[in-house]
Design a protein around this motif. Structure first.
Motif, PDB file in Angstrom:
ATOM      1  N   SER A  18       3.794   3.961   7.030  1.00 54.27           N
ATOM      2  CA  SER A  18       3.258   5.256   6.586  1.00 54.27           C
ATOM      3  C   SER A  18       1.913   5.567   7.234  1.00 54.27           C
ATOM      4  CB  SER A  18       3.125   5.303   5.058  1.00 54.27           C
ATOM      5  OG  SER A  18       4.393   5.249   4.455  1.00 54.27           O
ATOM      6  N   ASP A  33      -0.924  10.616  10.971  1.00 55.44           N
ATOM      7  CA  ASP A  33      -1.414   9.642  10.008  1.00 55.44           C
ATOM      8  C   ASP A  33      -0.814   9.907   8.628  1.00 55.44           C
ATOM      9  OD1 ASP A  33      -2.763  11.888   9.145  1.00 55.44           O
ATOM     10  OD2 ASP A  33      -4.778  11.090   9.523  1.00 55.44           O
ATOM     11  N   PHE A  34      -1.312   9.183   7.600  1.00 57.99           N
ATOM     12  CA  PHE A  34      -0.746   9.262   6.259  1.00 57.99           C
ATOM     13  C   PHE A  34      -0.784  10.691   5.719  1.00 57.99           C
ATOM     14  CE2 PHE A  34      -1.089   9.263   1.660  1.00 57.99           C
ATOM     15  CZ  PHE A  34      -0.092   8.391   1.268  1.00 57.99           C
ATOM     16  N   PHE A  57      -5.491  -4.110   5.368  1.00 59.12           N
ATOM     17  CA  PHE A  57      -4.103  -3.966   4.955  1.00 59.12           C
ATOM     18  C   PHE A  57      -3.218  -5.104   5.452  1.00 59.12           C
ATOM     19  CE2 PHE A  57      -6.146   0.141   5.277  1.00 59.12           C
ATOM     20  CZ  PHE A  57      -5.908   0.669   4.014  1.00 59.12           C
ATOM     21  N   SER A 115       0.817  -1.217   0.000  1.00 61.50           N
ATOM     22  CA  SER A 115       0.000   0.000   0.000  1.00 61.50           C
ATOM     23  C   SER A 115       0.851   1.266   0.000  1.00 61.50           C
ATOM     24  CB  SER A 115      -0.929  -0.001   1.229  1.00 61.50           C
ATOM     25  OG  SER A 115      -0.167  -0.078   2.426  1.00 61.50           O
ATOM     26  N   GLU A 116       2.155   1.120   0.147  1.00 60.59           N
ATOM     27  CA  GLU A 116       3.057   2.271   0.178  1.00 60.59           C
ATOM     28  C   GLU A 116       3.781   2.487  -1.159  1.00 60.59           C
ATOM     29  OE1 GLU A 116       5.030   2.821   4.216  1.00 60.59           O
ATOM     30  OE2 GLU A 116       4.505   0.707   4.264  1.00 60.59           O
ATOM     31  N   ILE A 132      -0.724   3.948   7.336  1.00 56.56           N
ATOM     32  CA  ILE A 132      -1.881   3.516   6.557  1.00 56.56           C
ATOM     33  C   ILE A 132      -2.655   2.465   7.342  1.00 56.56           C
ATOM     34  CG2 ILE A 132      -2.601   2.328   4.438  1.00 56.56           C
ATOM     35  CD1 ILE A 132      -0.179   3.594   3.053  1.00 56.56           C
TER      36      ILE A 132
END
Length: 373
Positions: free
Chosen positions: A201, A270-271, A224, A19-20, A203
């Motif tokens: 990150s 957060d992100f 995730f 997801s990063e 997420i």
């Protein structure tokens, strides 16, 4: 191995299926623009979000940046890349049909990958098998550092001050959901933070202020990672970070600390706050700390780096409680690495600018022996 005898050929590997993906691309673009072209020759290897390996020209890589609020991604229509083990180390080739062309030797690999399948020991194992030196932590430290549950267990076993947490595996959630929720209530006090165990990150992280919101937060984190951790929320603490570099001749080098200052009391890092931060957070580098606290956080960061057997680099994230006592939150073996990320900002404040930081990491990789060490 470089065609330029005085330059080291460095493969920047970026993107990936986690997801990063976009953060990795942003990091790679920033690093490619800053790397010393007189000392290093860049070979761009992108991994698409679907897992394909492609060659990205240095010119295209240097263009990776935030444009109109959009983060960069690896384009899938680029020439296919194949990593090989050659007679003198690793090589990268372009596959065209059943032929391999443009075979290029690699002196060192710099995996600017965040999250699973990049920061978790998987690509480090590939590099070991290919016989290529690489920047950063080895297989075991990367794998343990990626899993927040295993990381905290290792830290606690080493006697490091770690806050309470509860891990919930997929099997535990499937077989005893009620018991899993009860464990959180029994062992922790609200607020808590629910996190993917092997994410980064920020997420998928959710702050939960009462038991009613716990199950929904767990389901969000499980989007995730099927394994999650629930951490005790530290209220009214300072969030301090320290950058650490390996020193082959002695104890690790530690930077001046930085501090994450959220603009609202109930917000967390957060992100969006990390990567689109204009109105949400201030990153104060160096942090405003007393000489006593400076010594304490630097000592704890260096001790954490050594206890986790990290090589190359890491960022150690700490909480400082109301009594001025530092606690380890987590260790990141491949921290954010853009010019505006905390890791390079802290080194810049400590006298090591971004291009020289990249050079130092590649030099450490080149000096490190292959195999067991």
């Amino acid at each position: 191995m470089s065609n330029h005898p005085n330059r080291v050929r460095v493969a920047l590997v970026f993107g990936g299926v986690s997801s990063e993906h976009e953060i990795s691309c942003l990091t790679a673009g920033s690093a490619s623009r800053a790397i010393d072209a007189e000392r290093f020759e860049v070979v761009g290897i992108g991994i698409t979000a679907e897992g394909g390996w492609v060659r990205i020209s240095p010119e295209e890589l240097a263009s990776y940046d935030v444009v109109d609020g959009q983060l960069p991604r690896v384009a899938a229509d680029r020439p296919e890349a194949v990593l090989l083990r050659g007679a003198d180390g690793a090589e990268v080739a372009t596959r065209v049909g059943d032929q391999l062309r443009d075979i290029t030797g690699i002196d060192a690999a710099f995996a600017l990958l965040h999250g699973p399948w990049g920061e978790d020991g998987t690509i480090q194992g590939l590099f070991e098998m290919l016989g290529v030196r690489y920047v950063g932590a080895g297989v075991a430290a990367s794998a343990i550092g990626m899993d927040k549950d295993l990381m905290k267990r290792a830290m606690a076993a080493a006697g490091l001050p770690v806050g309470p947490w509860v891990a919930i595996t997929p099997a535990q959630w499937r077989d005893d959901r009620t018991g899993s929720l009860a464990r959180v209530g029994d062992e922790l006090t609200f607020p808590v933070f629910v996190k993917p165990a092997r994410g980064g990150s920020s997420i998928g992280i959710v702050r939960v202020d009462d038991p009613a919101g716990l199950e929904a937060a767990i389901r969000e984190a499980q989007r995730f990672d099927p394994k999650i951790v629930v951490e005790q929320g530290f209220v009214g603490v300072r969030e301090i970070e320290v950058s650490v570099l390996q020193d082959l001749d002695g104890p690790p080098r530690v930077s001046l600390p930085g501090e994450v200052l959220m603009h609202t009391a109930d917000a967390f890092y957060d992100f969006d706050a990390k990567y689109l931060p204009e109105e949400q957070v201030t990153l104060q580098v160096p942090a405003d700390v007393s000489p006593e606290l400076l010594a304490a956080v630097q000592e704890l960061a260096g001790r954490t780096f050594c206890a986790m057997a990290v090589e190359g680099l890491a960022r150690v994230d700490l909480f400082v409680d109301a009594d001025g006592v530092p606690w380890v939150n987590e260790l990141n073996t491949m921290p954010g690495f853009t010019r505006t990320s905390m890791f390079p900002m802290m080194w810049a404040a400590s006298g090591l600018d971004y291009p020289e930081l990249i050079a130092t990491l590649v030099d450490l990789a080149m000096a490190r022996p292959m195999g067991l060490r």
